[in-house]
Enzyme design. Structure first.
Site, PDB file in Angstrom:
ATOM      1  N   ASP A  60       0.827  -1.208   0.000  1.00 52.67           N
ATOM      2  CA  ASP A  60       0.000   0.000   0.000  1.00 52.67           C
ATOM      3  C   ASP A  60       0.864   1.262   0.000  1.00 52.67           C
ATOM      4  O   ASP A  60       1.585   1.524   0.965  1.00 52.67           O
ATOM      5  CB  ASP A  60      -0.909  -0.060   1.238  1.00 52.67           C
ATOM      6  CG  ASP A  60      -1.719   1.196   1.434  1.00 52.67           C
ATOM      7  OD1 ASP A  60      -1.895   1.946   0.458  1.00 52.67           O
ATOM      8  OD2 ASP A  60      -2.166   1.439   2.572  1.00 52.67           O
ATOM      9  N   GLU A  61       0.745   2.068  -1.068  1.00 47.02           N
ATOM     10  CA  GLU A  61       1.616   3.243  -1.174  1.00 47.02           C
ATOM     11  C   GLU A  61       1.282   4.294  -0.112  1.00 47.02           C
ATOM     12  O   GLU A  61       2.161   5.023   0.329  1.00 47.02           O
ATOM     13  CB  GLU A  61       1.561   3.860  -2.577  1.00 47.02           C
ATOM     14  CG  GLU A  61       0.221   4.423  -2.958  1.00 47.02           C
ATOM     15  CD  GLU A  61       0.279   5.192  -4.274  1.00 47.02           C
ATOM     16  OE1 GLU A  61       1.341   5.698  -4.650  1.00 47.02           O
ATOM     17  OE2 GLU A  61      -0.768   5.289  -4.933  1.00 47.02           O
ATOM     18  N   LYS A 152      -0.776 -19.089  17.284  1.00 45.12           N
ATOM     19  CA  LYS A 152      -1.938 -19.688  16.599  1.00 45.12           C
ATOM     20  C   LYS A 152      -1.525 -20.748  15.578  1.00 45.12           C
ATOM     21  O   LYS A 152      -2.353 -21.508  15.084  1.00 45.12           O
ATOM     22  CB  LYS A 152      -2.767 -18.592  15.936  1.00 45.12           C
ATOM     23  CG  LYS A 152      -3.404 -17.675  16.976  1.00 45.12           C
ATOM     24  CD  LYS A 152      -4.361 -16.684  16.391  1.00 45.12           C
ATOM     25  CE  LYS A 152      -5.112 -15.913  17.470  1.00 45.12           C
ATOM     26  NZ  LYS A 152      -4.231 -15.190  18.419  1.00 45.12           N
ATOM     27  N   LYS A 164       0.066 -20.204   8.923  1.00 46.79           N
ATOM     28  CA  LYS A 164       1.358 -19.854   9.533  1.00 46.79           C
ATOM     29  C   LYS A 164       2.131 -21.124   9.892  1.00 46.79           C
ATOM     30  O   LYS A 164       3.360 -21.135   9.852  1.00 46.79           O
ATOM     31  CB  LYS A 164       1.152 -18.976  10.781  1.00 46.79           C
ATOM     32  CG  LYS A 164       0.565 -17.604  10.492  1.00 46.79           C
ATOM     33  CD  LYS A 164       1.474 -16.700   9.665  1.00 46.79           C
ATOM     34  CE  LYS A 164       2.521 -16.008  10.486  1.00 46.79           C
ATOM     35  NZ  LYS A 164       3.218 -14.937   9.720  1.00 46.79           N
TER      36      LYS A 164
HETATM   37  N1  NAP Z   1       0.283  -8.640  15.988  1.00 47.07           N
HETATM   38  C1  NAP Z   1       0.353  -9.732  16.721  1.00 47.07           C
HETATM   39  O1  NAP Z   1      -0.268  -9.840  17.789  1.00 47.07           O
HETATM   40  C2  NAP Z   1       1.216 -10.879  16.241  1.00 47.07           C
HETATM   41  C3  NAP Z   1       1.460 -11.946  17.122  1.00 47.07           C
HETATM   42  C4  NAP Z   1       2.273 -12.990  16.702  1.00 47.07           C
HETATM   43  C5  NAP Z   1       2.805 -12.968  15.424  1.00 47.07           C
HETATM   44  N2  NAP Z   1       2.532 -11.937  14.572  1.00 47.07           N
HETATM   45  C6  NAP Z   1       3.095 -11.976  13.218  1.00 47.07           C
HETATM   46  O2  NAP Z   1       3.942 -10.850  13.085  1.00 47.07           O
HETATM   47  C7  NAP Z   1       3.944 -10.417  11.727  1.00 47.07           C
HETATM   48  C8  NAP Z   1       3.713  -8.917  11.671  1.00 47.07           C
HETATM   49  O3  NAP Z   1       2.481  -8.625  12.278  1.00 47.07           O
HETATM   50  P1  NAP Z   1       1.973  -7.124  12.422  1.00 47.07           P
HETATM   51  O4  NAP Z   1       1.175  -7.073  13.667  1.00 47.07           O
HETATM   52  O5  NAP Z   1       3.080  -6.186  12.207  1.00 47.07           O
HETATM   53  O6  NAP Z   1       0.965  -7.072  11.170  1.00 47.07           O
HETATM   54  P2  NAP Z   1       0.289  -5.780  10.509  1.00 47.07           P
HETATM   55  O7  NAP Z   1       0.392  -4.605  11.400  1.00 47.07           O
HETATM   56  O8  NAP Z   1      -1.067  -6.215  10.022  1.00 47.07           O
HETATM   57  O9  NAP Z   1       1.215  -5.505   9.237  1.00 47.07           O
HETATM   58  C9  NAP Z   1       1.214  -6.385   8.140  1.00 47.07           C
HETATM   59  C10 NAP Z   1       2.168  -5.818   7.105  1.00 47.07           C
HETATM   60  O10 NAP Z   1       2.240  -6.726   6.007  1.00 47.07           O
HETATM   61  C11 NAP Z   1       2.019  -6.022   4.787  1.00 47.07           C
HETATM   62  N3  NAP Z   1       1.409  -6.969   3.858  1.00 47.07           N
HETATM   63  C12 NAP Z   1       0.238  -7.627   3.986  1.00 47.07           C
HETATM   64  N4  NAP Z   1       0.038  -8.414   2.930  1.00 47.07           N
HETATM   65  C13 NAP Z   1       1.124  -8.262   2.116  1.00 47.07           C
HETATM   66  C14 NAP Z   1       1.502  -8.812   0.865  1.00 47.07           C
HETATM   67  N5  NAP Z   1       0.730  -9.688   0.241  1.00 47.07           N
HETATM   68  N6  NAP Z   1       2.675  -8.436   0.323  1.00 47.07           N
HETATM   69  C15 NAP Z   1       3.480  -7.550   0.962  1.00 47.07           C
HETATM   70  N7  NAP Z   1       3.175  -6.993   2.142  1.00 47.07           N
HETATM   71  C16 NAP Z   1       1.997  -7.340   2.699  1.00 47.07           C
HETATM   72  C17 NAP Z   1       1.116  -4.852   5.184  1.00 47.07           C
HETATM   73  O11 NAP Z   1       1.228  -3.736   4.312  1.00 47.07           O
HETATM   74  P3  NAP Z   1       0.328  -3.621   2.983  1.00 47.07           P
HETATM   75  O12 NAP Z   1      -1.068  -3.971   3.400  1.00 47.07           O
HETATM   76  O13 NAP Z   1       0.521  -2.230   2.560  1.00 47.07           O
HETATM   77  O14 NAP Z   1       0.915  -4.585   2.021  1.00 47.07           O
HETATM   78  C18 NAP Z   1       1.771  -4.477   6.531  1.00 47.07           C
HETATM   79  O15 NAP Z   1       2.934  -3.740   6.283  1.00 47.07           O
HETATM   80  C19 NAP Z   1       2.917 -11.262  10.998  1.00 47.07           C
HETATM   81  O16 NAP Z   1       3.594 -12.302  10.315  1.00 47.07           O
HETATM   82  C20 NAP Z   1       2.073 -11.851  12.101  1.00 47.07           C
HETATM   83  O17 NAP Z   1       1.553 -13.125  11.724  1.00 47.07           O
HETATM   84  C21 NAP Z   1       1.763 -10.885  14.966  1.00 47.07           C
END
Ligand code: NAP
Length: 354
Positions: A60-61, A152, A164
């Protein structure tokens, strides 16, 4: 206090000096760098190290534009590259990883309900995207890759977790493909990140601000693991030093009942039990009993070691130097020896303005 200390899981002095050698002057690519994890990771790397190039890879730009125009990213424009791309697009990823040394894979579809409703989309991003990251890293001779995982993914009961788990398997097995190449792949797995996008804390906060007369609780017994985003980023940095390929690193973090979280956020509001939703567990699991025999404890974390490890550097200190866990060991959010209480959580949320 230790539970929420911003420096918990931070690399020690020896690890910091190894990280400096690894990161200073190097090129790092972070998929999903505009998300909750990515932004904090990029900010920390810019403040603590001197990378030659840091590539923000996401779709997303607008999110990239907003990141580009806020501190500390704005004043580090010379070292940042804002690369629009989708992890589903193998060619684009391969192009983005040219001359890259380290990849942190954080991009994911992570909302349980969105993944259930849009299964093809979830699989394309979380599973095929993982395959694309592995192949692009191998083709470009990237040295270290860490992929983020979640509790999860353990004995999953929803598609997000299952996707995952598939991603974890892809990254562990990727080490089988490295031959004489230096590329190594490992995983960091943790529980709920406090305040991350779409999580329960911002949802409760919005309800409280909108004048709700009660807070919905799925089940009063429900427990979750909790980690702060600073701690998650620290843990990924320490894992970059410790990894030899194929490990799943799991930090030892506290649990809390979701009903206690609601009490910490709104002590004056009654709680309304709405029942567990499809795809939700009563308690989360970080390490299943089935993995106990290959799990070692290394101080503040566990590492689930890979079944095969022929790619390891024979001169590196063996990870098995950690304490091997008993056969019946498992690490679940209801069977934890560190718990968050209501006053501690309330003070933290107030401090963080969450
Ligand atoms: N948040 C938690 O509680 C939690 C807990 C355990 C593990 N995790 C893991 O940690 C990681 C990061 O989580 P987060 O909380 O930072 O997630 P987030 O805030 O939802 O951010 C997701 C990021 O991924 C990008 N993205 C999504 N689909 C994409 C695609 N197809 N190609 C390229 N970029 C893409 C999004 O940007 P765009 O939409 O602009 O592409 C955004 O930058 C994930 O793998 C998640 O499973 C998170």
């Amino acid at each position: 206090m230790k539970t929420f200390a911003a420096d918990r899981f931070a690399p020690n002095d020896t690890e910091l000096s190894t990280l400096r050698n690894m990161i200073d002057g190097a090129s790092i690519l972070v998929t999903g760098a505009t998300g909750t994890f990515g932004k904090v990771f990029v900010a920390k790397v810019l403040s603590q190290f001197n990378p030659g190039r840091l590539i923000v890879f996401s779709r997303d730009e607008l999110k990239q534009y907003e990141m580009q125009n806020t501190e500390p990213y704005r004043s580090n424009a010379d070292r940042l590259r804002f690369f629009i791309g989708d992890v589903r697009d193998a060619g684009r990823l391969e192009m983005a990883m040219h001359d890259v040394d380290i990849v942190i894979h954080a991009a994911a579809i992570k909302q349980v309900e969105a993944a259930e409703y849009n299964p093809f989309e979830c699989i394309r991003t979380n599973v095929l995207g993982a395959q694309n990251v592995v192949e692009a890293a191998l083709r470009n001779g990237v040295k270290r890759v860490i992929a983020l995982s979640t509790d999860k993914a353990v004995s999953p009961i929803n598609l997000y977790g299952a996707s995952k788990l598939a991603s974890d398997k892809i990254f562990v097995a990727a080490n089988n493909l490295t031959g004489n190449m230096p590329t190594r792949f490992s995983i960091v797995r943790y529980g709920n990140v406090m305040g991350s996008r779409g999580s329960v804390i911002p949802v409760f906060r919005r309800m409280i601000n909108e004048g709700a007369d009660s807070l919905p609780i799925t089940d009063p017994r429900m427990t979750r693991f909790w980690i702060t985003i600073d701690q998650g980023v620290n843990f990924v940095l320490s894992s970059l030093v410790r990894m030899q390929g194929g490990e799943i690193f799991v930090p030892r973090i506290p649990s809390m009942k979701v009903s206690d979280l609601a009490s910490a956020m709104a002590p004056h509001l009654p709680q309304r039990v709405i029942g567990i939703r499809p795809g939700e567990k009563l308690h989360e699991m970080m390490i299943p009993e089935g993995d106990a025999r290959t799990t070692v404890r290394l101080g503040d974390c566990y590492a689930i070691l890979p079944a095969y490890s022929f790619w390891r550097d024979k001169d590196a200190p063996p990870l098995q130097a950690g304490e091997l866990m008993a056969d019946n060991f498992s690490y679940t959010s209801d069977n934890n020896n560190e718990w968050l209480d209501i006053p501690t959580m309330a003070a933290f949320l107030q401090d963080q303005a969450m």
